[in-house]
Design a protein around this motif. Sequence first.
Motif, PDB file in Angstrom:
ATOM      1  N   THR A  31       0.812  -1.227   0.000  1.00 31.97           N
ATOM      2  CA  THR A  31       0.000   0.000   0.000  1.00 31.97           C
ATOM      3  C   THR A  31       0.838   1.266   0.000  1.00 31.97           C
ATOM      4  O   THR A  31       0.302   2.352  -0.213  1.00 31.97           O
ATOM      5  CB  THR A  31      -0.906   0.029   1.235  1.00 31.97           C
ATOM      6  OG1 THR A  31      -0.093   0.105   2.413  1.00 31.97           O
ATOM      7  CG2 THR A  31      -1.784  -1.215   1.297  1.00 31.97           C
ATOM      8  N   ARG A  32       2.145   1.162   0.271  1.00 33.39           N
ATOM      9  CA  ARG A  32       3.054   2.292   0.408  1.00 33.39           C
ATOM     10  C   ARG A  32       2.735   3.167   1.625  1.00 33.39           C
ATOM     11  O   ARG A  32       3.197   4.304   1.722  1.00 33.39           O
ATOM     12  CB  ARG A  32       3.072   3.153  -0.870  1.00 33.39           C
ATOM     13  CG  ARG A  32       3.606   2.437  -2.099  1.00 33.39           C
ATOM     14  CD  ARG A  32       3.487   3.290  -3.351  1.00 33.39           C
ATOM     15  NE  ARG A  32       4.082   2.632  -4.501  1.00 33.39           N
ATOM     16  CZ  ARG A  32       5.220   3.012  -5.070  1.00 33.39           C
ATOM     17  NH1 ARG A  32       5.884   4.044  -4.609  1.00 33.39           N
ATOM     18  NH2 ARG A  32       5.691   2.360  -6.112  1.00 33.39           N
ATOM     19  N   ARG A  33       1.945   2.656   2.538  1.00 36.96           N
ATOM     20  CA  ARG A  33       1.623   3.424   3.747  1.00 36.96           C
ATOM     21  C   ARG A  33       2.825   3.486   4.681  1.00 36.96           C
ATOM     22  O   ARG A  33       3.517   2.496   4.889  1.00 36.96           O
ATOM     23  CB  ARG A  33       0.445   2.795   4.495  1.00 36.96           C
ATOM     24  CG  ARG A  33      -0.916   3.088   3.899  1.00 36.96           C
ATOM     25  CD  ARG A  33      -2.016   2.743   4.908  1.00 36.96           C
ATOM     26  NE  ARG A  33      -1.881   1.380   5.435  1.00 36.96           N
ATOM     27  CZ  ARG A  33      -1.960   1.072   6.725  1.00 36.96           C
ATOM     28  NH1 ARG A  33      -2.146   2.010   7.634  1.00 36.96           N
ATOM     29  NH2 ARG A  33      -1.857  -0.188   7.113  1.00 36.96           N
ATOM     30  N   ILE A  34       3.040   4.671   5.247  1.00 31.92           N
ATOM     31  CA  ILE A  34       4.080   4.845   6.260  1.00 31.92           C
ATOM     32  C   ILE A  34       3.478   4.472   7.612  1.00 31.92           C
ATOM     33  O   ILE A  34       2.601   5.171   8.120  1.00 31.92           O
ATOM     34  CB  ILE A  34       4.598   6.288   6.279  1.00 31.92           C
ATOM     35  CG1 ILE A  34       5.235   6.645   4.928  1.00 31.92           C
ATOM     36  CG2 ILE A  34       5.615   6.476   7.406  1.00 31.92           C
ATOM     37  CD1 ILE A  34       5.585   8.105   4.786  1.00 31.92           C
ATOM     38  N   LEU A  35       3.946   3.370   8.189  1.00 28.22           N
ATOM     39  CA  LEU A  35       3.402   2.901   9.455  1.00 28.22           C
ATOM     40  C   LEU A  35       4.112   3.513  10.655  1.00 28.22           C
ATOM     41  O   LEU A  35       3.529   3.656  11.731  1.00 28.22           O
ATOM     42  CB  LEU A  35       3.496   1.374   9.525  1.00 28.22           C
ATOM     43  CG  LEU A  35       2.773   0.599   8.419  1.00 28.22           C
ATOM     44  CD1 LEU A  35       2.950  -0.892   8.634  1.00 28.22           C
ATOM     45  CD2 LEU A  35       1.295   0.969   8.369  1.00 28.22           C
ATOM     46  N   TYR A  36       5.373   3.865  10.465  1.00 29.45           N
ATOM     47  CA  TYR A  36       6.139   4.443  11.568  1.00 29.45           C
ATOM     48  C   TYR A  36       7.242   5.310  10.989  1.00 29.45           C
ATOM     49  O   TYR A  36       7.850   4.979   9.978  1.00 29.45           O
ATOM     50  CB  TYR A  36       6.754   3.332  12.424  1.00 29.45           C
ATOM     51  CG  TYR A  36       7.723   3.834  13.481  1.00 29.45           C
ATOM     52  CD1 TYR A  36       7.257   4.338  14.698  1.00 29.45           C
ATOM     53  CD2 TYR A  36       9.101   3.813  13.263  1.00 29.45           C
ATOM     54  CE1 TYR A  36       8.140   4.811  15.663  1.00 29.45           C
ATOM     55  CE2 TYR A  36       9.987   4.268  14.226  1.00 29.45           C
ATOM     56  CZ  TYR A  36       9.502   4.765  15.424  1.00 29.45           C
ATOM     57  OH  TYR A  36      10.376   5.229  16.367  1.00 29.45           O
ATOM     58  N   SER A  37       7.469   6.440  11.623  1.00 28.57           N
ATOM     59  CA  SER A  37       8.602   7.281  11.258  1.00 28.57           C
ATOM     60  C   SER A  37       9.189   7.869  12.524  1.00 28.57           C
ATOM     61  O   SER A  37       8.469   8.188  13.480  1.00 28.57           O
ATOM     62  CB  SER A  37       8.170   8.399  10.310  1.00 28.57           C
ATOM     63  OG  SER A  37       7.273   9.293  10.958  1.00 28.57           O
ATOM     64  N   GLY A  38      10.481   8.005  12.560  1.00 22.49           N
ATOM     65  CA  GLY A  38      11.115   8.546  13.749  1.00 22.49           C
ATOM     66  C   GLY A  38      12.531   9.001  13.468  1.00 22.49           C
ATOM     67  O   GLY A  38      13.132   8.656  12.450  1.00 22.49           O
TER      68      GLY A  38
END
Length: 532
Positions: A44-51
């Motif tokens: 889906t190309r969804r960003i599930l986590y970023s940090g």
Amino acid sequence: LVSCPNSGMSAGLEQTANKSADALLLCIDIGTTAVKLLLVESATRRILYSGSNNIEASPVSTAPRQSVMSLHSILAAFSNLASKIDSHIDGDDNMLGRVSDILLCGQMHGIAMWRSEQPLASCSELVTWQDGRCSLEFLQSLPAPSRPEVVAPKSGFGLATLLWWQRHQPDRLAEFDACGSAMDWLAALLIGGSGSVRMSGQLAASWGYFDLAGQRWDADSLAAAGLPPRPRLPDIAPVGHVVGCLSPTLLTSLASGHAWAGRLPSSCRVRVPLGDLQCVVYSVYAPLQPSTLSSTSTGPADFDGRAFLNFGTSAQLGFLTSEPPQQPSVRDHAGIDCFPFFSPDRYVLLAASLNGGNVLAEFVQTLADWQEQLTGQRCPSETVWQRLQVLADEAEPASASDPDPLISPTLLDERCGGGTQGGSVLGLRMSSCRSLGRLYRSVCLGLINNLLSLCPPAALRQAGIDRIILAGSALRRNAVLRRAAALRFDECQFQSIVLEDGGARQQPAVADGAAGLAAQFLDWVAAGRGES
């Protein structure tokens, strides 16, 4: 193709394209001051986590003009981020168990050495891109590249540093048998240090003595320079290449101090690390919607007439071209370098300045130091940043009778300058001397002017550029710097495009490099490109 344990198939394009619908990408961007991480759902190309996590030990000078940082501090910053993933995502207590591929990008030019059988226990420090131990005299003593399409070594470039060691500290080289960038070291660590180091052409070019057209080291020049037999230079691998799969024994040994290690599957593939420059450029041209990485074409029409200005710790002004690197062009300007992009027929031409967000951070640090010296109390850096923005907004505008001072804030000597002149201030008056807002405004404008001295407006026009995309973390956070850039480009008759309504700007915690890294990989898979 690399065969991974428990995967049931080879780690080539077929496996990647047919991955399970819930497979994830773990994208790691190793910067100069921080490690940034993205977890992306492949389907889906969804960003599930970023940090983002600051690297505890910022680059330090162990001797005049030297800049090094600890590889263990980089690992600690990454570990801190990776250990937080599961607790930040509801509904799944083992997101890392779904990771199919680890993608890495990060700071270019730097070099580290290690023992391949013990990459964690036996490694050197990372000599960073800011390192200045290679003097102009030393660089001039090295052999010239054997062909026009070979990147010449400069101060802070990996092979220049390696040859400096060979001349001044040869015994140190014998301790190690492998070398690479910080990302190559982390990749070697993850796969257990087995086999030779494989480096992308993007990172190899940033070391110097690399043939852009042939995608190989300049063996003739390196032999003439007296390249030492140890450590062995990395083998060159194409974009998307699998350097190996996670080492089960390494994961077990790491698990006690790095909880994330035990949750990653041993079938997880580690791809050859890439340059943060190329990934940032990809993210600049690829529209990134909120929380989702969208696809993009890489056809020539996508880039016509548009250059980019990227401000992070350092700063770059450049554009993409399909012109062969050996042909005379805008590249002939001393301040402009050529690096490979993601396809064999495309290159990045750019002026890369050592003076960017690091200079602004030093200015803030200096003000905080002065206050502490005068009053015995120290103002938090974040407060100084905020006050500078306000003071610059409130300051009187410059006029013909009362102009702002001309500040050249080159605290680090540029690679193409060959001198040690440092920065300068011209035209300081009573009115501007007493206005911290005007001084800060002049520092920001001076950084833009410095970039334009490396890549003159005439060179951009020669390449057909009429628009400049403003990108990068420093520009995104700093309205004063953004206005300075827009002002200078307007004076030079370029249209400024500020990326606010698209792109990684919608995700302030997302590194542009990590976002571009993920987007490029997914586009590469969708396009059906093969790998070796």
